[in-house]
Design a protein around this motif. Structure first.
Motif, PDB file in Angstrom:
ATOM      1  N   THR A   1       0.848  -1.187   0.000  1.00 45.06           N
ATOM      2  CA  THR A   1       0.000   0.000   0.000  1.00 45.06           C
ATOM      3  C   THR A   1       0.885   1.239   0.000  1.00 45.06           C
ATOM      4  O   THR A   1       1.916   1.273   0.672  1.00 45.06           O
ATOM      5  N   VAL A   2       0.486   2.237  -0.763  1.00 46.72           N
ATOM      6  CA  VAL A   2       1.200   3.515  -0.820  1.00 46.72           C
ATOM      7  C   VAL A   2       0.203   4.634  -0.572  1.00 46.72           C
ATOM      8  O   VAL A   2      -0.939   4.565  -1.029  1.00 46.72           O
ATOM      9  N   ALA A   3       0.617   5.640   0.180  1.00 45.24           N
ATOM     10  CA  ALA A   3      -0.255   6.785   0.436  1.00 45.24           C
ATOM     11  C   ALA A   3       0.508   8.079   0.207  1.00 45.24           C
ATOM     12  O   ALA A   3       1.722   8.148   0.430  1.00 45.24           O
ATOM     13  N   CYS A   4      -0.210   9.086  -0.260  1.00 45.34           N
ATOM     14  CA  CYS A   4       0.337  10.429  -0.404  1.00 45.34           C
ATOM     15  C   CYS A   4      -0.595  11.394   0.317  1.00 45.34           C
ATOM     16  O   CYS A   4      -1.825  11.286   0.173  1.00 45.34           O
ATOM     17  N   VAL A   5      -0.039  12.289   1.111  1.00 41.35           N
ATOM     18  CA  VAL A   5      -0.820  13.233   1.901  1.00 41.35           C
ATOM     19  C   VAL A   5      -0.322  14.651   1.652  1.00 41.35           C
ATOM     20  O   VAL A   5       0.893  14.897   1.656  1.00 41.35           O
ATOM     21  N   PHE A   6      -1.253  15.573   1.422  1.00 43.60           N
ATOM     22  CA  PHE A   6      -0.925  16.996   1.337  1.00 43.60           C
ATOM     23  C   PHE A   6      -1.474  17.685   2.576  1.00 43.60           C
ATOM     24  O   PHE A   6      -2.599  17.427   3.001  1.00 43.60           O
ATOM     25  N   ALA A   7      -0.672  18.567   3.161  1.00 47.56           N
ATOM     26  CA  ALA A   7      -1.129  19.310   4.335  1.00 47.56           C
ATOM     27  C   ALA A   7      -0.500  20.696   4.357  1.00 47.56           C
ATOM     28  O   ALA A   7       0.693  20.851   4.070  1.00 47.56           O
ATOM     29  N   THR A   8      -1.316  21.686   4.684  1.00 46.78           N
ATOM     30  CA  THR A   8      -0.810  23.042   4.859  1.00 46.78           C
ATOM     31  C   THR A   8      -0.085  23.124   6.206  1.00 46.78           C
ATOM     32  O   THR A   8      -0.109  22.175   6.997  1.00 46.78           O
ATOM     33  N   LYS A   9       0.522  24.262   6.478  1.00 47.20           N
ATOM     34  CA  LYS A   9       1.236  24.435   7.739  1.00 47.20           C
ATOM     35  C   LYS A   9       0.291  24.254   8.924  1.00 47.20           C
ATOM     36  O   LYS A   9       0.619  23.575   9.900  1.00 47.20           O
ATOM     37  N   LYS A  10      -0.914  24.844   8.851  1.00 48.64           N
ATOM     38  CA  LYS A  10      -1.889  24.714   9.937  1.00 48.64           C
ATOM     39  C   LYS A  10      -2.379  23.273  10.065  1.00 48.64           C
ATOM     40  O   LYS A  10      -2.581  22.771  11.170  1.00 48.64           O
ATOM     41  N   GLN A  11      -2.600  22.632   8.937  1.00 47.13           N
ATOM     42  CA  GLN A  11      -3.051  21.245   8.973  1.00 47.13           C
ATOM     43  C   GLN A  11      -1.985  20.339   9.578  1.00 47.13           C
ATOM     44  O   GLN A  11      -2.308  19.384  10.283  1.00 47.13           O
ATOM     45  N   GLN A  12      -0.730  20.653   9.333  1.00 47.97           N
ATOM     46  CA  GLN A  12       0.356  19.858   9.913  1.00 47.97           C
ATOM     47  C   GLN A  12       0.345  19.968  11.436  1.00 47.97           C
ATOM     48  O   GLN A  12       0.592  18.982  12.145  1.00 47.97           O
ATOM     49  N   GLU A  13       0.065  21.156  11.956  1.00 47.96           N
ATOM     50  CA  GLU A  13      -0.027  21.343  13.409  1.00 47.96           C
ATOM     51  C   GLU A  13      -1.148  20.478  13.971  1.00 47.96           C
ATOM     52  O   GLU A  13      -0.993  19.831  15.017  1.00 47.96           O
TER      53      GLU A  13
ATOM     54  N   THR B   1     -10.489  14.911   8.987  1.00 49.13           N
ATOM     55  CA  THR B   1     -10.007  16.274   8.708  1.00 49.13           C
ATOM     56  C   THR B   1     -10.141  16.565   7.219  1.00 49.13           C
ATOM     57  O   THR B   1     -10.541  15.704   6.432  1.00 49.13           O
ATOM     58  N   ASP B   2      -9.754  17.781   6.826  1.00 49.37           N
ATOM     59  CA  ASP B   2      -9.892  18.171   5.427  1.00 49.37           C
ATOM     60  C   ASP B   2      -8.588  18.077   4.647  1.00 49.37           C
ATOM     61  O   ASP B   2      -8.404  18.742   3.622  1.00 49.37           O
ATOM     62  N   ILE B   3      -7.658  17.234   5.095  1.00 53.20           N
ATOM     63  CA  ILE B   3      -6.431  17.032   4.340  1.00 53.20           C
ATOM     64  C   ILE B   3      -6.767  16.372   2.997  1.00 53.20           C
ATOM     65  O   ILE B   3      -7.775  15.683   2.865  1.00 53.20           O
ATOM     66  N   VAL B   4      -5.912  16.601   2.018  1.00 54.64           N
ATOM     67  CA  VAL B   4      -6.068  15.959   0.710  1.00 54.64           C
ATOM     68  C   VAL B   4      -5.121  14.763   0.665  1.00 54.64           C
ATOM     69  O   VAL B   4      -3.939  14.898   0.990  1.00 54.64           O
ATOM     70  N   PHE B   5      -5.639  13.614   0.297  1.00 49.02           N
ATOM     71  CA  PHE B   5      -4.804  12.411   0.300  1.00 49.02           C
ATOM     72  C   PHE B   5      -5.240  11.438  -0.787  1.00 49.02           C
ATOM     73  O   PHE B   5      -6.325  11.561  -1.369  1.00 49.02           O
ATOM     74  N   SER B   6      -4.382  10.450  -1.030  1.00 52.54           N
ATOM     75  CA  SER B   6      -4.700   9.349  -1.934  1.00 52.54           C
ATOM     76  C   SER B   6      -3.978   8.109  -1.438  1.00 52.54           C
ATOM     77  O   SER B   6      -2.845   8.201  -0.965  1.00 52.54           O
ATOM     78  N   SER B   7      -4.644   6.971  -1.518  1.00 49.53           N
ATOM     79  CA  SER B   7      -3.988   5.714  -1.181  1.00 49.53           C
ATOM     80  C   SER B   7      -4.154   4.747  -2.342  1.00 49.53           C
ATOM     81  O   SER B   7      -5.209   4.689  -2.970  1.00 49.53           O
ATOM     82  N   VAL B   8      -3.084   4.020  -2.640  1.00 52.01           N
ATOM     83  CA  VAL B   8      -3.068   3.071  -3.747  1.00 52.01           C
ATOM     84  C   VAL B   8      -2.732   1.695  -3.187  1.00 52.01           C
ATOM     85  O   VAL B   8      -1.772   1.552  -2.418  1.00 52.01           O
ATOM     86  N   VAL B   9      -3.527   0.687  -3.555  1.00 52.33           N
ATOM     87  CA  VAL B   9      -3.337  -0.674  -3.057  1.00 52.33           C
ATOM     88  C   VAL B   9      -3.025  -1.597  -4.234  1.00 52.33           C
ATOM     89  O   VAL B   9      -3.781  -1.655  -5.207  1.00 52.33           O
ATOM     90  N   LEU B  10      -1.900  -2.303  -4.157  1.00 49.05           N
ATOM     91  CA  LEU B  10      -1.553  -3.302  -5.161  1.00 49.05           C
ATOM     92  C   LEU B  10      -1.888  -4.663  -4.579  1.00 49.05           C
ATOM     93  O   LEU B  10      -1.147  -5.198  -3.758  1.00 49.05           O
ATOM     94  N   ASP B  11      -3.047  -5.229  -4.977  1.00 52.71           N
ATOM     95  CA  ASP B  11      -3.490  -6.482  -4.377  1.00 52.71           C
ATOM     96  C   ASP B  11      -2.582  -7.637  -4.808  1.00 52.71           C
ATOM     97  O   ASP B  11      -1.794  -7.533  -5.741  1.00 52.71           O
ATOM     98  N   ASN B  12      -2.695  -8.745  -4.100  1.00 48.50           N
ATOM     99  CA  ASN B  12      -1.769  -9.853  -4.317  1.00 48.50           C
ATOM    100  C   ASN B  12      -1.856 -10.516  -5.689  1.00 48.50           C
ATOM    101  O   ASN B  12      -0.814 -10.828  -6.275  1.00 48.50           O
ATOM    102  N   PRO B  13      -3.064 -10.723  -6.251  1.00 51.88           N
ATOM    103  CA  PRO B  13      -3.090 -11.301  -7.603  1.00 51.88           C
ATOM    104  C   PRO B  13      -2.322 -10.455  -8.610  1.00 51.88           C
ATOM    105  O   PRO B  13      -1.552 -10.976  -9.430  1.00 51.88           O
ATOM    106  N   ARG B  14      -2.513  -9.132  -8.556  1.00 49.59           N
ATOM    107  CA  ARG B  14      -1.817  -8.233  -9.479  1.00 49.59           C
ATOM    108  C   ARG B  14      -0.331  -8.187  -9.164  1.00 49.59           C
ATOM    109  O   ARG B  14       0.505  -8.161 -10.074  1.00 49.59           O
ATOM    110  N   TYR B  15       0.023  -8.179  -7.885  1.00 49.71           N
ATOM    111  CA  TYR B  15       1.422  -8.181  -7.469  1.00 49.71           C
ATOM    112  C   TYR B  15       2.139  -9.393  -8.056  1.00 49.71           C
ATOM    113  O   TYR B  15       3.211  -9.270  -8.659  1.00 49.71           O
TER     114      TYR B  15
END
Length: 305
Positions: free
Chosen positions: A107-119, A147-161
């Protein structure tokens, strides 16, 4: 030649052997479990639990597995002095989970956060997922996802792996491909919103990362910043590491429910016993649906039958 040494338990050594399976050298030194060579770095895991990394990338490769004793302090200090200036400003970070686990996906995730969101994220308990229990990660992430952070998660399942592995894809190529798509997804969600940078928790040389992405037919982003132990410096990367682990745990729960017992994480001898149990109950082919079958655990499980 730079070198680094980490002290780990036998479970981690097994995970390392599985991770470096395709890079194992034919000759094993005395009193060693294995020796492998990755990106010019030679890795030797000894029965004592010490793992020695030698080569220009020794410290970076060793940092994947624990805190290293190194003979290259000047290089380390230089790295700390050259931290990107944008780490306290709005930026995105990506990280992965599940690469050393026999059962379950990557699994891979990417998260975007502003300075305030990081706090806010830090107040909610976001930090390096490796320092937190799975129960804590589950609890914190339930709050973070509200929260209102912007994110995405990607899952590479085992059959595809397993399919990609049979076509010659390495884990590095898979991870680069997944990181690229997670980052791309977040950038699309942000639209015209500005951000100061993108940090990827480094698992290979930047040139290797970009080459792997191009080999999948995608155009790699040329403005990425690669950092080892990035989750220690970037709150968005720490959040991504927790989100990736959270998604991985959800998949492990799903697999456990499917097979009727609690699936073991990692790649220990307990995993070998569960493999034998599953082969006996459902047949060898069933493993393709829930496991990374190229790991050495598959053959170890078969030997237990």
């Amino acid at each position: 030649m730079a070198h680094a040494v980490v002290k780990v338990n036998q479970s981690i050594i097994q995970q390392m052997q599985n991770t470096y399976q395709s890079n194992i050298l034919p000759k094993t030194p005395p009193h060693a479990h294995f020796s492998a060579k990755v990106n010019g770095c030679t890795i030797t895991a000894y029965q004592s639990g010490k793992v020695v990394f030698q080569g220009n990338e020794a410290e970076k490769e060793a940092s994947r597995w624990g805190k290293a004793e190194t003979n290259d302090k000047k290089k380390k200090n230089k790295t700390n002095r050259s931290l990107p200036a944008f780490l306290n400003d709005s930026h995105m970070g990506s990280d992965e989970a599940g690469t050393g686990d026999y059962f379950g996906p990557i699994t891979v995730a990417c998260v975007f956060a502003t300075k305030k969101q990081q706090e806010l994220l830090r107040e909610l308990g976001v930090r390096d997922s490796k320092t937190l229990s799975d129960d804590t990660i589950r609890s914190v992430m339930k709050d973070v996802l509200l929260t209102d952070i912007v994110f995405s998660s990607v899952v590479l399942d085992n059959p595809r792996y397993n399919q990609l592995k049979s076509k010659g894809w390495s884990q590095v190529k898979m991870k680069a491909w997944m990181h690229h798509h997670a980052i791309q997804n977040v950038r699309k969600k942000l639209g015209n919103s500005s951000f100061e940078g993108t940090v990827v928790d480094q698992f290979c040389e930047p040139s290797t990362f970009h080459k792997a992405v191009r080999e999948t037919g995608e155009q790699s982003f040329d403005d990425l910043t690669f950092m080892t132990k990035a989750e220690s410096y970037s709150t968005p990367v720490a959040a991504a590491s927790m989100l990736a682990r959270y998604r991985f745990l959800q998949e492990i729960d799903r697999i456990s429910e499917k097979v009727g017992f609690s699936i073991q994480k990692g790649a220990s001898n307990i995993v070998d016993k569960q493999i034998a149990r599953l082969i006996k109950q459902k047949g060898t082919g069933y493993l393709d649906q829930i496991a990374k079958t190229h790991f050495a655990n598959t053959q170890k499980g078969k030997k237990l039958l």
